[in-house]
Design a protein around this motif. Structure first.
Motif, mmCIF file in Angstrom:
data_model
loop_
_atom_site.group_PDB
_atom_site.id
_atom_site.type_symbol
_atom_site.label_atom_id
_atom_site.label_comp_id
_atom_site.label_asym_id
_atom_site.label_seq_id
_atom_site.Cartn_x
_atom_site.Cartn_y
_atom_site.Cartn_z
ATOM 1 N N GLU A 109 0.816 -1.223 0.000
ATOM 2 C CA GLU A 109 0.000 0.000 0.000
ATOM 3 C C GLU A 109 0.846 1.268 0.000
ATOM 4 O O GLU A 109 0.359 2.353 -0.352
ATOM 5 C CB GLU A 109 -0.961 0.023 1.210
ATOM 6 N N LEU A 114 0.208 5.345 -1.252
ATOM 7 C CA LEU A 114 0.403 6.479 -0.333
ATOM 8 C C LEU A 114 1.615 7.299 -0.759
ATOM 9 O O LEU A 114 1.597 8.531 -0.735
ATOM 10 C CB LEU A 114 0.586 5.970 1.109
ATOM 11 N N ARG A 150 0.823 9.411 -3.875
ATOM 12 C CA ARG A 150 -0.006 10.554 -3.489
ATOM 13 C C ARG A 150 0.871 11.643 -2.893
ATOM 14 O O ARG A 150 0.753 12.814 -3.226
ATOM 15 C CB ARG A 150 -1.047 10.139 -2.429
ATOM 16 N N ARG A 173 -13.808 10.734 -5.755
ATOM 17 C CA ARG A 173 -14.422 9.408 -5.718
ATOM 18 C C ARG A 173 -15.899 9.504 -6.042
ATOM 19 O O ARG A 173 -16.724 9.776 -5.179
ATOM 20 C CB ARG A 173 -14.213 8.780 -4.345
ATOM 21 N N ARG A 214 -12.070 13.962 -1.501
ATOM 22 C CA ARG A 214 -11.407 13.640 -0.247
ATOM 23 C C ARG A 214 -10.000 14.243 -0.262
ATOM 24 O O ARG A 214 -9.222 13.971 -1.179
ATOM 25 C CB ARG A 214 -11.328 12.113 -0.148
ATOM 26 N N TYR A 219 -3.644 11.257 8.497
ATOM 27 C CA TYR A 219 -2.789 10.261 7.867
ATOM 28 C C TYR A 219 -1.310 10.640 7.949
ATOM 29 O O TYR A 219 -0.444 9.776 7.920
ATOM 30 C CB TYR A 219 -3.153 10.097 6.384
#
Ligand code: IPM
Ligand code: MG
Length: 370
Positions: free
Chosen positions: A88, A92, A95, A105, A133, A140
């Motif tokens: 993952e 991340l 981004r 989305r 979002r 995060y």
């Protein structure tokens, strides 16, 4: 000549990407679009080949591209790898390193699939929501973070929700701009009743609307209430703009309103640069689905619709994007279904037949228009 970077990833990623590639080929052959296409490994595939989920060379390719089309990453094979090297990290990391702060989305119900929703048809028919979002900030990434040991020996886990006005404004602008192309309404979602970062979010979005977007209708919705309203009366929403964590939760919720996760694309956009370009990554919302990988049954439509979003937002090809969406709608109207959206009376097809049917439909639409 536009540069595209394809990152199929793991699980069903390469299978659904294959169908997107055939679609890209179609646009090259039939519409004369010119692409320079690169492909690279990410996620578990990159861990196997190079020992890490995302290489600097991949980031460099992504930076040089006009747009990135991403498949999916992860799977049980890599489940025990450390937190900071898991598959993952690829998503991340992309981004973060490309500054992709606005994650779009959509949750839309295609009429032929209205009965796939767990909600009653009269609640979801015609549903068309866009969740924006925030995706490079908030809890995060906020500091301090970590797990610390207290003097009394117990442990304490810490994460921090942080937003600055400029972070809120830039994602707010994306939402207001989208609303102008849609039904002109933005719902800003936070917890300003308990969180200072939420209060600043509300104040900043309000000021931005008053200053730059007086033509767009703005409402404020507390995040918990938003979850409730999304189930109770989802069609009240047009564009929802919210923080990273709330958007993560609410977009999963919204995806299920459609009953067809395998249908949903997404886009993640970066800052608008002086030359008019912005970094952007497009990916299906569904994951790598290791349970069905390699069986040729995955639904390629989310990947195909992600390419439609790429045409719309990175290449400014609205009519081509709409053409792809129309082809998807008519293939569904004809009763073709992959296993995930199967219903009685429909014709079950696999990944490649679904992809082929989209191409055939495009041919038909073209022929009819000629
Ligand atoms: C998503 C996913 C990711 C996120 C995970 C895989 C890090 O849930 O894209 O929604 O939380 O952003
Ligand atoms: Mg999520």
């Amino acid at each position: 000549m536009k540069k595209l970077l394809l990152l199929p990833g793991d699980g069903v990623g390469p299978e659904v990407m294959r169908e997107a590639k055939r679609l890209i080929d179609w646009f090259v052959r039939r519409r004369g679009l010119a692409f320079e296409i690169e492909e690279d490994l990410v996620g578990g595939a990159a861990i196997d080949a190079r020992g890490m989920p995302l290489s600097d060379s991949t980031i460099a390719l992504a930076r040089a591209a006009d747009a990135v089309l991403f498949g999916a990453v992860g799977g049980p094979k890599w489940a025990d790898i450390g937190f900071d090297r898991r598959p993952e990290i690829a998503i991340l990391g992309l981004r973060q390193s490309l500054g992709l702060f606005a994650n779009l989305r959509p949750a839309a119900v295609y009429d032929p699939l209205v009965s796939a929703s767990p909600l009653r048809p009269e609640i979801v028919r015609g549903l068309d929501i866009m969740i924006v979002r925030e995706s490079t900030g908030g809890i995060y990434f906020g500091e301090p973070r970590g797990i610390e040991t207290l003097p009394d020996g117990q442990k304490r886990g810490v994460n921090t929700e942080i937003y600055s006005t400029s972070e809120i404004e830039r994602v707010g602008r994306v939402a207001f701009e989208l609303a102008r192309r849609r039904r002109g309404a933005v719902a800003s979602v936070e917890k300003s009743n308990v969180m200072e970062s939420g209060l600043l979010w509300r104040q900043t979005v309000t000021a931005l609307r008053d200053r730059e977007y007086p033509d767009v209708a703005l409402t404020h919705v507390l995040a918990d209430n938003c979850a409730m309203q999304l189930v109770r009366e989802p069609r009240q929403f047009d564009v929802i703009v919210t923080a990273n964590l709330f958007g993560d939760l609410l977009s999963d919720l919204a995806s299920q309103l459609t009953g067809s996760l395998g249908m949903l694309p997404s886009a993640t956009l970066g800052e608008l640069q002086p030359d008019g370009k912005r970094h952007a990554l497009y990916e299906p919302i569904h994951g790598s689905a290791p349970d069905i990988a390699g069986r040729g049954i995955a639904n390629p439509l989310a990947q195909i619709l992600s390419f439609a979003m790429l045409l719309r937002y990175s290449l400014d090809m609205e009519s081509e994007a709409a053409l792809v969406e129309r082809a998807v709608e008519s293939v569904l109207a004809k009763g073709l279904r992959t296993a995930d959206i199967m219903s009685s009376g429909a014709a079950r097809v696999g990944t490649s037949v679904m992809g082929e049917s989209i191409l055939r439909e495009l041919e038909k639409i073209e022929a009819a228009a000629a």
